[in-house]
Design a protein around this motif. Structure first.
Motif, short mmCIF file in Angstrom:
data_model
loop_
_atom_site.label_atom_id
_atom_site.label_comp_id
_atom_site.label_asym_id
_atom_site.label_seq_id
_atom_site.Cartn_x
_atom_site.Cartn_y
_atom_site.Cartn_z
N SER A 33 0.86 -1.18 0.00
CA SER A 33 0.00 0.00 0.00
C SER A 33 0.90 1.23 0.00
O SER A 33 2.13 1.11 -0.04
CB SER A 33 -0.92 -0.01 1.22
N TYR A 157 -6.79 -5.89 -4.45
CA TYR A 157 -7.11 -4.46 -4.39
C TYR A 157 -6.83 -3.70 -5.68
O TYR A 157 -7.36 -2.62 -5.89
CB TYR A 157 -6.36 -3.82 -3.22
N ASP A 158 -5.96 -4.22 -6.55
CA ASP A 158 -5.77 -3.62 -7.87
C ASP A 158 -5.20 -4.67 -8.82
O ASP A 158 -5.10 -5.84 -8.47
CB ASP A 158 -4.89 -2.36 -7.82
N ARG A 227 -10.25 -3.14 4.74
CA ARG A 227 -9.93 -1.73 4.52
C ARG A 227 -10.20 -0.89 5.76
O ARG A 227 -9.52 0.08 6.03
CB ARG A 227 -10.73 -1.18 3.34
#
Length: 246
Positions: A33, A157-158, A227
């Motif tokens: 992150s 997440y991506d 999250r």
């Protein structure tokens, strides 16, 4: 405006620092992150309104810092955090660790406890390389790591996959905090969502049972995910910071 810290081992860490009253707040982000995430930016805005000192930064290989993610490991990122803590802050700080950042916060607390005013763990994931990530890999993936030095796994997440290296796991074994005595002589607040898909509720319960701490509390939030970024969850984090700032 992004600033940069050159570390003693040649890393270049990107950071945002807000001056203000203490105890200061240091946000420690998660695995792959960066400091532009919802929680980090929200807490910075909150700190500014409160007149509080605040620091958010990117580990090596994350966000706007130098290096490649796949070259790093828990020990490297903890050293980054220690240099940021040492060179960019003064006095005891409130460490806010999200996911992997919770593990790094515990490593900092073990090595420099006098620099820690309080610790807040958000879906904290101590020892995750050993306890959940390695067991969660397939036999083929584990073989690839041992024979080729790395494997890739999907990122929830991506679109950028996680590159998991042999060094990550070997170093992780040397950074474990749940196998030996863990003294936390300051307030600790742990928060965990029951719908967290990355960290099971057994992890904060194990930490709660394992650590020696005079003031340690765990809050489980029904239906919250990893999250932990809904308005209610963010309000819980700032309430914990305010409570432990005394």
């Amino acid at each position: 405006m992004v600033e940069y810290l050159d570390t003693s081992v040649g890393h270049r860490l990107a950071y945002h620092k807000t001056d203000g009253d203490g105890p200061g707040i240091v946000f420690l982000g998660g695995f792959m992150s960066d400091m532009s995430g919802t929680k980090a930016v929200f807490l910075e805005d909150w700190a500014k309104k409160q007149g509080r000192a605040f620091l958010r930064f990117d580990y090596t290989g994350h966000g706007q810092s130098s290096g490649r993610f796949e070259d790093g490991c828990i020990g490297d990122w903890t050293e980054d955090a220690l240099e940021a803590l040492s060179k960019l802050t003064s006095g005891p700080q409130i460490l806010v660790g999200s996911s992997m950042g919770g593990w790094i916060a515990l490593l900092l607390a073990r090595s420099v406890p006098k620099r820690v005013h309080a610790l807040i763990g958000i879906a904290a994931a101590p020892d995750f390389t050993e306890d959940s990530m390695w067991p969660g890999l397939s036999d083929a993936q584990r073989a690839e790591i041992l024979e080729q030095g790395q494997t890739s796994v999907p990122n929830a997440y991506d679109d950028t996959p996680y590159i998991l290296t042999r060094r990550l796991f070997e170093d992780g074994k040397m950074q474990l905090v749940l196998r030996t005595a863990l003294n936390l002589p300051f307030p600790v607040r742990l928060m965990q969502g029951t719908d967290d898909e990355a960290v099971e509720t057994s992890v904060p319960l194990r930490l709660l049972d394992h650590a020696t701490c005079p003031d340690m509390r765990l809050t489980l939030v029904k239906d919250a995910d990893h999250r932990f970024s809904t308005p209610d969850c963010l309000a819980m984090i700032t309430s914990a910071i305010a409570e432990t700032s005394r």
